[in-house]
Enzyme design. Structure first.
Site, mmCIF file in Angstrom:
data_model
loop_
_atom_site.group_PDB
_atom_site.id
_atom_site.type_symbol
_atom_site.label_atom_id
_atom_site.label_comp_id
_atom_site.label_asym_id
_atom_site.label_seq_id
_atom_site.Cartn_x
_atom_site.Cartn_y
_atom_site.Cartn_z
ATOM 1 N N GLY A 32 19.727 45.777 26.130
ATOM 2 C CA GLY A 32 19.605 47.085 25.491
ATOM 3 C C GLY A 32 18.409 48.013 26.156
ATOM 4 C CB THR A 33 15.765 46.834 28.528
ATOM 5 O OG1 THR A 33 15.543 45.543 27.805
ATOM 6 C CG2 THR A 33 14.711 47.486 29.181
ATOM 7 C CB THR A 34 16.567 52.486 27.931
ATOM 8 O OG1 THR A 34 15.154 52.561 27.250
ATOM 9 C CG2 THR A 34 17.607 52.351 27.006
ATOM 10 C CB SER A 90 21.754 54.269 27.175
ATOM 11 O OG SER A 90 22.820 55.052 26.711
ATOM 12 C CG ASN A 91 22.132 54.712 21.153
ATOM 13 O OD1 ASN A 91 22.729 53.948 20.133
ATOM 14 N ND2 ASN A 91 20.950 55.537 20.890
ATOM 15 C CG HIS A 131 13.397 58.514 21.020
ATOM 16 N ND1 HIS A 131 14.124 59.355 21.689
ATOM 17 C CD2 HIS A 131 14.313 57.667 20.750
ATOM 18 C CE1 HIS A 131 15.522 58.902 21.803
ATOM 19 N NE2 HIS A 131 15.557 57.708 21.038
ATOM 20 C CG HIS A 132 9.400 55.422 18.712
ATOM 21 N ND1 HIS A 132 8.838 54.517 19.564
ATOM 22 C CD2 HIS A 132 10.677 54.934 18.782
ATOM 23 C CE1 HIS A 132 9.709 53.900 20.373
ATOM 24 N NE2 HIS A 132 11.041 54.057 19.654
ATOM 25 C CE LYS A 137 13.600 56.269 24.681
ATOM 26 N NZ LYS A 137 13.845 54.853 24.877
ATOM 27 N N GLY A 143 17.367 56.887 27.513
ATOM 28 C CA GLY A 143 18.674 56.485 28.137
ATOM 29 C C GLY A 143 19.906 56.897 27.628
ATOM 30 C CB THR A 144 20.752 58.022 23.857
ATOM 31 O OG1 THR A 144 20.469 56.870 23.670
ATOM 32 C CG2 THR A 144 22.030 58.457 23.223
HETATM 33 N N1 NAD Z 1 20.181 50.286 23.963
HETATM 34 C C1 NAD Z 1 19.623 50.517 22.591
HETATM 35 O O1 NAD Z 1 20.279 50.900 21.829
HETATM 36 C C2 NAD Z 1 18.226 50.372 22.356
HETATM 37 C C3 NAD Z 1 17.811 50.785 21.055
HETATM 38 C C4 NAD Z 1 16.439 50.682 20.939
HETATM 39 C C5 NAD Z 1 15.588 50.508 22.074
HETATM 40 N N2 NAD Z 1 16.047 50.332 22.985
HETATM 41 C C6 NAD Z 1 15.002 49.874 24.259
HETATM 42 O O2 NAD Z 1 14.927 48.456 24.309
HETATM 43 C C7 NAD Z 1 13.620 48.278 24.883
HETATM 44 C C8 NAD Z 1 12.697 47.495 23.725
HETATM 45 O O3 NAD Z 1 12.571 48.279 22.623
HETATM 46 P P1 NAD Z 1 11.639 47.864 21.521
HETATM 47 O O4 NAD Z 1 11.450 48.916 20.447
HETATM 48 O O5 NAD Z 1 11.864 46.576 20.868
HETATM 49 O O6 NAD Z 1 10.242 47.631 22.206
HETATM 50 P P2 NAD Z 1 8.976 46.540 21.933
HETATM 51 O O7 NAD Z 1 7.868 47.244 22.729
HETATM 52 O O8 NAD Z 1 8.761 46.716 20.303
HETATM 53 O O9 NAD Z 1 9.353 45.201 22.202
HETATM 54 C C9 NAD Z 1 9.513 44.769 23.563
HETATM 55 C C10 NAD Z 1 9.298 43.239 23.563
HETATM 56 O O10 NAD Z 1 9.525 42.720 24.854
HETATM 57 C C11 NAD Z 1 8.318 41.745 25.171
HETATM 58 N N3 NAD Z 1 8.295 41.522 26.719
HETATM 59 C C12 NAD Z 1 7.442 42.333 27.708
HETATM 60 N N4 NAD Z 1 7.818 41.592 28.751
HETATM 61 C C13 NAD Z 1 8.545 40.583 28.636
HETATM 62 C C14 NAD Z 1 9.240 39.811 29.408
HETATM 63 N N5 NAD Z 1 8.794 39.750 30.885
HETATM 64 N N6 NAD Z 1 10.221 38.576 28.783
HETATM 65 C C15 NAD Z 1 10.432 38.651 27.640
HETATM 66 N N7 NAD Z 1 9.774 39.762 26.657
HETATM 67 C C16 NAD Z 1 8.787 40.364 27.182
HETATM 68 C C17 NAD Z 1 6.842 42.367 24.579
HETATM 69 O O11 NAD Z 1 6.116 41.446 24.397
HETATM 70 C C18 NAD Z 1 7.654 42.892 23.238
HETATM 71 O O12 NAD Z 1 7.434 42.058 22.316
HETATM 72 C C19 NAD Z 1 13.084 49.511 25.271
HETATM 73 O O13 NAD Z 1 13.607 49.836 26.708
HETATM 74 C C20 NAD Z 1 13.865 50.477 24.469
HETATM 75 O O14 NAD Z 1 13.942 51.867 24.873
HETATM 76 C C21 NAD Z 1 17.345 50.245 23.443
#
Ligand code: NAD
Length: 236
Positions: free
Chosen positions: A75-77, A99-100, A133-134, A137, A143-144
């Protein structure tokens, strides 16, 4: 189902709670302090890994999963998952990316495309988008927002792209990205004309809907191969 979590931040922790509530087992949790666990027997035993980390590490994480034969839901964007489609299909890997993951947002994405098809016939209306968003971000626009913009670009002939700097690129649809407090996510699309405007909004109350959708995607992905997305799962 045996699930590995990659990234134990806000999303990873919410996904853990929901996955356990749905009867799944979390066999491995990888974050920056234990990256060596990609080679552990526990990680390799996972039916699927759910990856929510950062745009600069996601590609390497996804490829580590491929190299040990673990299916990935990411889900990473802020990166282009679609660039991996050929690699995934050629090698028989499995990657589900969205993306969401919110079911409500995906209904909104379908509604956006339908509205865009109608508005293609009404030249007097100019589309624009705002996403809020917060403050934590990292990427902008979200991404959405990019997925929603693509739904408009594909269906409205007079829109040739999107831009965060509308004064410089007048032929592109403007997107405003607002970062405020702890807002989980609000997306508004507006079609404005001299006489009136049409506005549609999706507003998330929390991260729970996103995390639930990611677990549902993991359940869908289990046993499947290829490059998958919400359209394959929901078929709206
Ligand atoms: N697709 C969706 O529905 C959706 C929803 C929410 C968030 N997101 C995206 O997901 C991602 C994460 O969001 P979040 O709110 O959990 O962020 P966050 O910052 O709370 O968590 C990210 C985590 O990844 C860890 N991390 C960093 N590098 C790493 C690595 N190499 N290997 C493993 N872990 C690692 C960090 O230490 C942290 O704990 C962002 O890109 C966000 O935009 C997508």
């Amino acid at each position: 189902m045996k699930i590995a979590l990659i990234g134990y931040g806000k999303m990873g922790q919410t996904i853990e709670r929901i996955a356990k509530d749905r009867g799944h087992e979390i066999v491995s949790i990888i974050d920056i302090k234990n990256l060596e666990d990609f080679n552990s027997a526990a990680f390799k035993s996972a039916d699927v890994a759910i990856e929510f980390t950062r745009p600069d590490v996601v590609l390497s994480n996804v490829r580590k999963c491929f190299s040990v034969g673990v299916r990935v839901v990411s889900g990473t964007t802020g990166w282009k998952a679609a660039d991996l489609k050929d690699e995934v299909e050629k090698n028989g890997y499995t990657l589900f990316w969205s993306s969401n993951y919110s079911l409500g947002v995906n209904a909104f994405i379908a509604l956006n495309k339908y509205l865009a098809k109608i508005m293609n016939q009404l030249d007097a209306y100019t589309p624009s988008m705002t996403e809020t968003h917060h403050v934590h971000k990292l990427d902008a626009p979200s991404g959405t927002a990019i997925t929603l913009a693509e739904g408009i670009i594909e269906n409205v002939d007079r829109v040739n792209g999107w831009t965060l700097t509308p004064d410089l690129q007048k032929d592109k649809m403007p997107i405003s990205s607002i970062r405020r407090h702890e807002v989980p996510g609000i997306h508004t699309i507006c079609y404005d004309s001299e006489d009136d405007y049409i506005e549609i909004t999706h507003s998330a109350r929390s991260r729970r809907g996103l995390a639930l959708g990611a677990v549902l995607a993991a359940e869908f992905t289990c046993g499947k191969k290829g490059f998958l997305g919400m359209d394959d799962m929901l078929k709206f």
